[in-house]
Design a protein around this motif. Structure first.
Motif, PDB file in Angstrom:
ATOM      1  N   LEU A   1       9.197  -8.537   1.413  1.00  0.00           N
ATOM      2  CA  LEU A   1       9.213  -9.782   2.118  1.00  0.00           C
ATOM      3  C   LEU A   1       8.139  -9.963   3.173  1.00  0.00           C
ATOM      4  O   LEU A   1       7.463 -10.707   3.479  1.00  0.00           O
ATOM      5  N   VAL A   2       7.942  -8.806   3.839  1.00  0.00           N
ATOM      6  CA  VAL A   2       6.478  -8.897   4.828  1.00  0.00           C
ATOM      7  C   VAL A   2       5.945  -7.423   4.453  1.00  0.00           C
ATOM      8  O   VAL A   2       6.367  -6.540   3.858  1.00  0.00           O
ATOM      9  N   ASP A   3       4.921  -7.208   5.014  1.00  0.00           N
ATOM     10  CA  ASP A   3       4.070  -5.965   4.952  1.00  0.00           C
ATOM     11  C   ASP A   3       3.605  -5.414   6.576  1.00  0.00           C
ATOM     12  O   ASP A   3       3.987  -6.253   7.419  1.00  0.00           O
ATOM     13  N   VAL A   4       3.212  -4.376   6.624  1.00  0.00           N
ATOM     14  CA  VAL A   4       2.944  -3.727   7.658  1.00  0.00           C
ATOM     15  C   VAL A   4       1.424  -3.371   7.621  1.00  0.00           C
ATOM     16  O   VAL A   4       0.867  -2.775   6.843  1.00  0.00           O
ATOM     17  N   ALA A   5       0.528  -3.747   8.622  1.00  0.00           N
ATOM     18  CA  ALA A   5      -1.193  -3.767   8.726  1.00  0.00           C
ATOM     19  C   ALA A   5      -1.267  -2.167   9.006  1.00  0.00           C
ATOM     20  O   ALA A   5      -0.366  -1.698   9.417  1.00  0.00           O
ATOM     21  N   PRO A   6      -2.464  -2.117   8.696  1.00  0.00           N
ATOM     22  CA  PRO A   6      -2.936  -0.729   9.018  1.00  0.00           C
ATOM     23  C   PRO A   6      -3.046  -0.539  10.463  1.00  0.00           C
ATOM     24  O   PRO A   6      -2.557   0.652  11.173  1.00  0.00           O
ATOM     25  N   ASP A   7      -2.950  -1.518  11.370  1.00  0.00           N
ATOM     26  CA  ASP A   7      -2.841  -1.325  13.006  1.00  0.00           C
ATOM     27  C   ASP A   7      -1.328  -1.373  13.402  1.00  0.00           C
ATOM     28  O   ASP A   7      -0.955  -1.340  14.426  1.00  0.00           O
ATOM     29  N   GLY A   8      -0.245  -1.447  12.319  1.00  0.00           N
ATOM     30  CA  GLY A   8       1.008  -1.143  12.830  1.00  0.00           C
ATOM     31  C   GLY A   8       1.684  -2.477  12.955  1.00  0.00           C
ATOM     32  O   GLY A   8       2.879  -2.475  12.851  1.00  0.00           O
TER      33      GLY A   8
ATOM     34  N   GLY B   1       5.688   2.504   6.296  1.00  0.00           N
ATOM     35  CA  GLY B   1       4.850   1.280   6.367  1.00  0.00           C
ATOM     36  C   GLY B   1       4.631   0.941   7.923  1.00  0.00           C
ATOM     37  O   GLY B   1       4.440  -0.183   8.070  1.00  0.00           O
ATOM     38  N   CYS B   2       4.801   1.671   8.816  1.00  0.00           N
ATOM     39  CA  CYS B   2       4.601   1.400   9.966  1.00  0.00           C
ATOM     40  C   CYS B   2       3.853   2.299  10.885  1.00  0.00           C
ATOM     41  O   CYS B   2       4.193   3.555  10.837  1.00  0.00           O
ATOM     42  N   GLY B   3       3.019   2.092  11.939  1.00  0.00           N
ATOM     43  CA  GLY B   3       2.376   3.391  12.638  1.00  0.00           C
ATOM     44  C   GLY B   3       1.042   3.152  12.575  1.00  0.00           C
ATOM     45  O   GLY B   3       0.210   2.435  12.484  1.00  0.00           O
ATOM     46  N   GLY B   4       0.305   4.392  12.615  1.00  0.00           N
ATOM     47  CA  GLY B   4      -0.945   4.644  12.593  1.00  0.00           C
ATOM     48  C   GLY B   4      -1.830   4.015  11.431  1.00  0.00           C
ATOM     49  O   GLY B   4      -1.070   3.729  10.440  1.00  0.00           O
ATOM     50  N   ALA B   5      -3.204   3.924  11.624  1.00  0.00           N
ATOM     51  CA  ALA B   5      -3.806   3.233  10.672  1.00  0.00           C
ATOM     52  C   ALA B   5      -5.103   4.088  10.343  1.00  0.00           C
ATOM     53  O   ALA B   5      -5.484   4.716  11.106  1.00  0.00           O
TER      54      ALA B   5
END
Length: 527
Positions: A71-78, A23-27
């Motif tokens: 609880l949180v999310d990771v956006a496409p931009d990380g 759920g983290c990193g490149g998009a």
């Protein structure tokens, strides 16, 4: 010549190493300009079946995003964005999350702070041995407390851990109805997510139906957006060539394709987003009694390999040898392999370590021939068996007796996490978004008490990890990279190639995060 065991029928699952912390990193984001279709159905291909949708299991974690929130999310931009929590704060030993008001479970019950604490505590209980949850959660003990009046969840760890928001915060939260009857989670979903599993068929397809009134998705996403599909149908399509054909003919709307079939899809009007991967992440079994418990033998065998040749085979073309255990876009990613992998004359190193052979006879030590069981699965990528074949031929030429076994994915997982009957396993994964994700696989107890299925024991790695855990977030990248470098020097594992897969869309738009994971609330269906 290596002996070959016939492949077993493909089956369903992703290893814990392949699905966690993606759920983290490149998009990536697809695009199309045709009109939107409301309340439609989007058909998505999966390469293997899902025998359990329990988000805390090894198998269900990969599909949790459709029916469960975190609880949180990771956006496409990380970047970290809101999920069930509207705000949060964290140090290396404590984190606090404030819940959004109005969140409900799929059965209509309100989600409380106490319910979240119950899920965190359940998933983090080591006695439950929940492999999927353990690859997300911190690998240090923690306690969680709830304030239902304030809507806050507070977590304290027993030891420093630098990525609490991106671990605790990303655990799929199972609602109380699911925790009351955890056995039901294999075939039903009990979460707060945008979709509910409404149809399960052994071997697929699996059907999800949208929830009305959902307003707490990533960064406030809702299910009222125009073009969001009313149904998502996951179909099992094991062969990349079949997947490509279905995308071209409109039989599928979204699919991830690896290998040479990607070339057939280029320029055909499909949305296409590349996903960085590590192809052929290879582990060596160091458990007592296995031959590769000898570090000198591991180093010699790795030195004998043609890394460029392996990379070419692994990507089905001209490849680039992997420089790190994780894919590009992961936190702290660096080229560590070139400077740290063993580079020596393999036959001379074997002789120095006491391994000898007479003429074309077998390689042996203390009267015992060197026998290696090398396993892989085409379910993890069509190029892995030929890459394993090249490894086997190289080691056979040195005098090893290599038993090359091609397994179904469940059989591979069984060998890794239950029987331990392997010497080398060749897999494929985007790797972890965080360097800390690798820790339980390179240290600590073996299954069933832990995830260190290869029995890795590297004191230098352990000492550097202990230091990195006390350094906040990315400030510890230098230490994390020195720890990974120690694993390369001891030949604890070998990533073969930096690879690419591609998520294709037919009449769809969507966003993905690290590892090519679809963001369900981003999917839009077009005419």
């Amino acid at each position: 010549m290596p002996r070959r065991t016939p492949p077993v029928a493909p089956a369903a699952a992703l290893t814990a190493a392949a699905v966690a912390l993606a759920g983290c990193g490149g998009a990536a984001r697809s695009s199309t300009s045709t009109p939107l279709v409301d309340h439609g159905t989007v058909r998505i291909a999966e390469s293997s079946e899902t025998p359990s949708f329990d988000p805390y299991s090894t198998f269900g974690a990969g599909q949790a995003r459709y029916a469960y929130d975190s609880l949180v999310d990771v956006a496409p931009d990380g970047t970290v964005v809101s999920g069930l929590a509207s705000s949060w704060q964290a140090t290396t030993t404590a984190a606090t999350f404030t819940l959004r008001p109005g969140v409900t479970c799929s059965d209509g019950t309100p989600l409380t702070a106490s319910a979240v604490v119950r899920a965190l505590t359940y998933a983090g209980d080591p006695a439950r041995r929940l492999a999927g949850a353990r690859t997300v959660l911190p690998n240090v003990p923690f306690t969680a407390d709830a304030d239902d009046r304030a809507g806050t969840v507070s977590v304290t760890t027993a030891a420093p851990f630098p990525f609490l928001t991106r671990t605790l915060g990303l655990l799929p939260i199972v609602c109380p109805a699911g925790l009351d009857r955890p056995e039901t989670l294999e075939r039903t979903t009990r979460g707060t997510g945008p979709y509910v599993l409404t149809r399960y068929s052994p071997g697929g397809p699996y059907e999800f139906t949208v929830r009305e009134g959902y307003t707490w998705g990533p960064d406030g996403a809702t299910t009222a957006a125009p073009g969001l599909p009313a149904r998502i149908v996951l179909s099992v399509v094991p062969q990349a060539s079949t997947t490509a054909n279905l995308l071209l003919t409109g039989g599928l709307d979204i699919a991830n394709v690896t290998g040479p079939d990607r070339a057939r899809l280029t320029g055909r009007g499909l949305a296409a987003e590349d996903v960085a991967t590590v192809v052929g992440l290879t582990f060596f079994n160091q458990r007592p009694g296995r031959p590769l418990a000898d570090p000198a033998l591991r180093r010699a065998l790795v030195s004998a390999l043609d890394r460029q040749g392996l990379a070419n085979v692994a990507v089905g073309g001209t490849g680039h040898p992997a420089g790190d255990f994780g894919a590009e876009g992961a936190v702290c990613h660096a080229d560590l392999a070139t400077a740290n992998l063993p580079a020596q004359d393999a036959p001379a190193a074997l002789r120095a370590a006491g391994w000898t052979r007479t003429g074309d006879g077998p390689l042996g030590k203390d009267g015992r021939p060197l026998r290696l069981r090398l396993i892989t699965s085409p379910d993890l990528g069509p190029t892995l068996p030929p890459a394993a074949e090249l490894m086997a031929r190289t080691w056979t030429a040195l005098g090893a007796d290599v038993d090359l076994v091609t397994e179904s994915l469940p059989a591979l997982v069984n060998a890794m996490y239950r029987t331990g009957d392997f010497d080398v396993v060749v897999g494929s994964t985007p790797g972890f978004a965080l360097p800390v994700g690798f820790v339980p696989f390179f240290s600590g107890p073996t299954p069933a008490q832990g995830l260190n299925f290869a029995g890795v024991a590297d004191p230098e790695y352990d000492a550097l990890v202990s230091q990195a855990l006390r350094e906040p977030d990315t400030e510890g990248c230098g230490t994390w990279n020195r720890a990974a470098a120690a694993l390369f020097r001891s030949a604890a594992a070998l990533p073969i190639a930096d690879g690419r897969s591609t998520v294709y869309g037919y009449r769809t738009t969507f966003a993905t995060t690290f590892g090519g994971r679809l963001v369900p609330t981003s999917i839009r269906l077009h005419r």
